[in-house]
Design a protein around this motif. Structure first.
Motif, PDB file in Angstrom:
ATOM      1  N   LEU A 111     -30.190   7.818-157.449  1.00 54.56           N
ATOM      2  CA  LEU A 111     -29.147   8.540-156.736  1.00 54.56           C
ATOM      3  C   LEU A 111     -28.835   7.830-155.414  1.00 54.56           C
ATOM      4  CD1 LEU A 111     -27.403  11.122-156.763  1.00 54.56           C
ATOM      5  CD2 LEU A 111     -29.326  12.323-155.701  1.00 54.56           C
ATOM      6  N   GLY A 112     -27.594   7.367-155.279  1.00 48.80           N
ATOM      7  CA  GLY A 112     -27.227   6.625-154.088  1.00 48.80           C
ATOM      8  C   GLY A 112     -26.805   7.502-152.926  1.00 48.80           C
ATOM      9  N   PHE A 113     -26.149   8.634-153.210  1.00 49.27           N
ATOM     10  CA  PHE A 113     -25.584   9.463-152.157  1.00 49.27           C
ATOM     11  C   PHE A 113     -25.369  10.858-152.740  1.00 49.27           C
ATOM     12  CE2 PHE A 113     -22.006   9.615-148.717  1.00 49.27           C
ATOM     13  CZ  PHE A 113     -22.908  10.043-147.766  1.00 49.27           C
ATOM     14  N   LEU A 151     -32.769   6.459-149.540  1.00 48.91           N
ATOM     15  CA  LEU A 151     -33.384   7.408-148.621  1.00 48.91           C
ATOM     16  C   LEU A 151     -32.622   7.531-147.297  1.00 48.91           C
ATOM     17  CD1 LEU A 151     -35.822   9.299-148.586  1.00 48.91           C
ATOM     18  CD2 LEU A 151     -37.150   7.475-147.539  1.00 48.91           C
ATOM     19  N   ASP A 152     -32.111   6.417-146.788  1.00 52.06           N
ATOM     20  CA  ASP A 152     -31.440   6.458-145.487  1.00 52.06           C
ATOM     21  C   ASP A 152     -30.234   7.384-145.482  1.00 52.06           C
ATOM     22  OD1 ASP A 152     -33.247   4.841-144.298  1.00 52.06           O
ATOM     23  OD2 ASP A 152     -31.902   3.150-143.959  1.00 52.06           O
ATOM     24  N   VAL A 173     -34.668   3.073-152.704  1.00 49.07           N
ATOM     25  CA  VAL A 173     -34.049   1.857-153.245  1.00 49.07           C
ATOM     26  C   VAL A 173     -33.223   1.121-152.186  1.00 49.07           C
ATOM     27  CG1 VAL A 173     -33.987   2.774-155.585  1.00 49.07           C
ATOM     28  CG2 VAL A 173     -31.996   3.086-154.094  1.00 49.07           C
ATOM     29  N   GLY A 174     -33.267   1.609-150.938  1.00 44.16           N
ATOM     30  CA  GLY A 174     -32.516   0.950-149.880  1.00 44.16           C
ATOM     31  C   GLY A 174     -31.102   1.493-149.761  1.00 44.16           C
ATOM     32  N   GLU A 175     -30.376   0.946-148.784  1.00 41.15           N
ATOM     33  CA  GLU A 175     -29.073   1.508-148.443  1.00 41.15           C
ATOM     34  C   GLU A 175     -28.019   0.419-148.428  1.00 41.15           C
ATOM     35  OE1 GLU A 175     -25.825   2.703-146.747  1.00 41.15           O
ATOM     36  OE2 GLU A 175     -27.055   2.085-145.022  1.00 41.15           O
ATOM     37  N   PHE A 196     -30.175  -2.367-149.816  1.00 45.08           N
ATOM     38  CA  PHE A 196     -30.232  -1.915-151.205  1.00 45.08           C
ATOM     39  C   PHE A 196     -30.876  -2.988-152.071  1.00 45.08           C
ATOM     40  CE2 PHE A 196     -28.644  -1.142-155.478  1.00 45.08           C
ATOM     41  CZ  PHE A 196     -28.685   0.241-155.596  1.00 45.08           C
ATOM     42  N   SER A 197     -31.886  -2.605-152.840  1.00 45.53           N
ATOM     43  CA  SER A 197     -32.667  -3.571-153.618  1.00 45.53           C
ATOM     44  C   SER A 197     -32.383  -3.430-155.114  1.00 45.53           C
ATOM     45  CB  SER A 197     -34.166  -3.375-153.364  1.00 45.53           C
ATOM     46  OG  SER A 197     -34.936  -4.160-154.244  1.00 45.53           O
ATOM     47  N   VAL A 198     -31.707  -4.423-155.660  1.00 43.20           N
ATOM     48  CA  VAL A 198     -31.453  -4.448-157.103  1.00 43.20           C
ATOM     49  C   VAL A 198     -32.772  -4.535-157.862  1.00 43.20           C
ATOM     50  CG1 VAL A 198     -30.438  -5.784-158.977  1.00 43.20           C
ATOM     51  CG2 VAL A 198     -29.162  -5.440-156.852  1.00 43.20           C
ATOM     52  N   GLU A 199     -33.698  -5.336-157.346  1.00 33.06           N
ATOM     53  CA  GLU A 199     -34.997  -5.483-158.007  1.00 33.06           C
ATOM     54  C   GLU A 199     -35.733  -4.146-158.085  1.00 33.06           C
ATOM     55  OE1 GLU A 199     -33.862  -7.371-155.616  1.00 33.06           O
ATOM     56  OE2 GLU A 199     -33.855  -9.460-156.345  1.00 33.06           O
ATOM     57  N   LYS A 200     -35.657  -3.367-157.016  1.00 36.58           N
ATOM     58  CA  LYS A 200     -36.317  -2.067-157.015  1.00 36.58           C
ATOM     59  C   LYS A 200     -35.687  -1.144-158.045  1.00 36.58           C
ATOM     60  CE  LYS A 200     -39.197   1.006-155.421  1.00 36.58           C
ATOM     61  NZ  LYS A 200     -40.652   0.835-155.570  1.00 36.58           N
TER      62      LYS A 200
END
Length: 365
Positions: free
Chosen positions: A45-47, A69-70, A96-98, A104-108
């Motif tokens: 979930l991005g937002f 999370l941010d 997963v970063g922002e 934002f981490s594609v690898e994650k």
């Protein structure tokens, strides 16, 4: 582990999972047709976390395996604390970063083996080729959008989340309630045929000494226009950004709204939201009226200066904020509306928490 190894693992696991899956084609807000296993069992979930929970129920977060999370914890820390007190397991969801801060981490994301990634329109466009990497790995991306503040995208995004979470009936009820509230404003303003009030809104995170963002085509700017106002920033700011202070003064707004969050308590920034006392919000509003040249503005002279909660925009919860803006601009048309109470009532009906604080206020309160 390199991206190539992760891609191989994801592809293998996707084959195994999809062999038993029911697949549905979902058209997202960009008109992209995306094949998704529904109800979605592994979601990044991005937002729009509150929207996802309101529409999908709290149980929908049992299937969220990754979170930007941010966009929740850092941008709205009081909201994050409220929800994590209710549901501590939120803290265990991997970050997963922002997108905006380029963390934002594609690898994650790949390592979490999601069945779908749900992104805001601005996130999807900001990812660029990284979005292609995810889709090349067989991970569907579905795009929703509450930032545009259009009725069409609000309703479509809500119904998309309903499909992803298996809560179509609940989503339809929320969408219909939202549409009814917005249509009421549109119809009342159209029938009245009154002059459009010149209106200015600013994110008050910098305090009175520095002009911060105002809004043109989206977010608060779009809401002013939708509610029948004349957004003075629209000719000068396309999306969001500061406006020349002299332009505000020469435009002489009849209504001023200053948005705020909970994070400005240690400064002179506008404060609104969870845990904010009404008098503190009013005091901060007073500080903005003392800007050079503002004492001559019609809005300040008439005491039509308002505080509004920044966190209550770009969400399906913002019908009440549209009501507040409409009432600020057309008090005689909407005198019976109770926007702040309606905001809290949405929480009581659809969410597991109810915030306490100040979410809409007038300088005369």
């Amino acid at each position: 582990m390199g991206v190539s190894h992760i891609l191989a693992m994801v592809g293998l696991m996707s084959v195994c999972i999809n062999g038993f899956a029911q697949i549905q084609v979902i058209e997202d807000v960009l008109g992209r047709e995306v094949e998704v296993d529904v109800p979605a069992e592994r979601v990044v979930l991005g937002f729009y976390a509150e929207d996802y929970m309101a529409i999908g129920t709290e149980n929908a977060f049992d299937n969220v395996v990754g979170l930007s999370l941010d966009t929740w914890k850092s941008w709205r820390p009081a909201s994050w604390n409220l929800y994590t007190d209710q549901r501590p397991s939120l803290k265990k969801i991997p970050d997963v970063g922002e997108v905006e801060s380029q963390t934002f981490s594609v690898e994650k994301v790949l390592s979490l083996n999601p069945s779908v990634v749900l992104l805001a329109d601005w996130q999807y466009k900001g990812l660029g080729m990284d979005a292609d990497t995810l889709e090349d790995a067989g991970i569907p991306i579905v795009v929703v959008d509450y930032n545009a503040q259009t009725l069409e995208r609000h309703l479509k995004s809500t119904r998309i989340i309903g499909k992803l979470t298996g809560q179509q009936e609940r989503a339809e009820m929320i969408a219909n309630e939202y549409e009814e509230a917005i249509r009421h404003i549109h119809n009342a303003v159209a029938q009245a045929g009154l002059p459009k009030p010149r209106t200015y809104i600013e994110f008050g995170n910098q305090g009175p000494s520095e002009y911060s963002y105002t809004y043109g085509k989206n977010m608060w700017g779009a809401m002013i226009s939708s509610a029948g106002g004349d957004n003075i920033a629209a000719p000068f700011v396309e999306w969001w950004g500061p406006i020349n202070p002299e332009q505000v003064i020469s435009s002489n707004p009849e209504v001023i709204l200053i948005s705020g969050t909970e994070t400005g308590k240690k400064t002179d920034a506008m404060i609104m939201g969870q845990g904010v006392l009404k008098q503190d919000a009013v005091d901060r509003l007073e500080g903005f009226t003392k800007r050079p040249g503002w004492q001559a503005l019609k809005a300040v002279k008439d005491r039509r200066v308002f505080g509004i909660y920044q966190g209550a925009s770009r969400t399906i919860l913002d019908a009440s904020m549209m009501q507040f803006i409409a009432k600020a601009m057309y008090p005689s048309l909407f005198k019976n509306l109770q926007p702040a109470q309606n905001y809290l009532d949405f929480y009581k009906k659809y969410l597991p928490v109810v915030p306490q604080g100040t979410f809409a206020v007038k300088i005369t309160d």
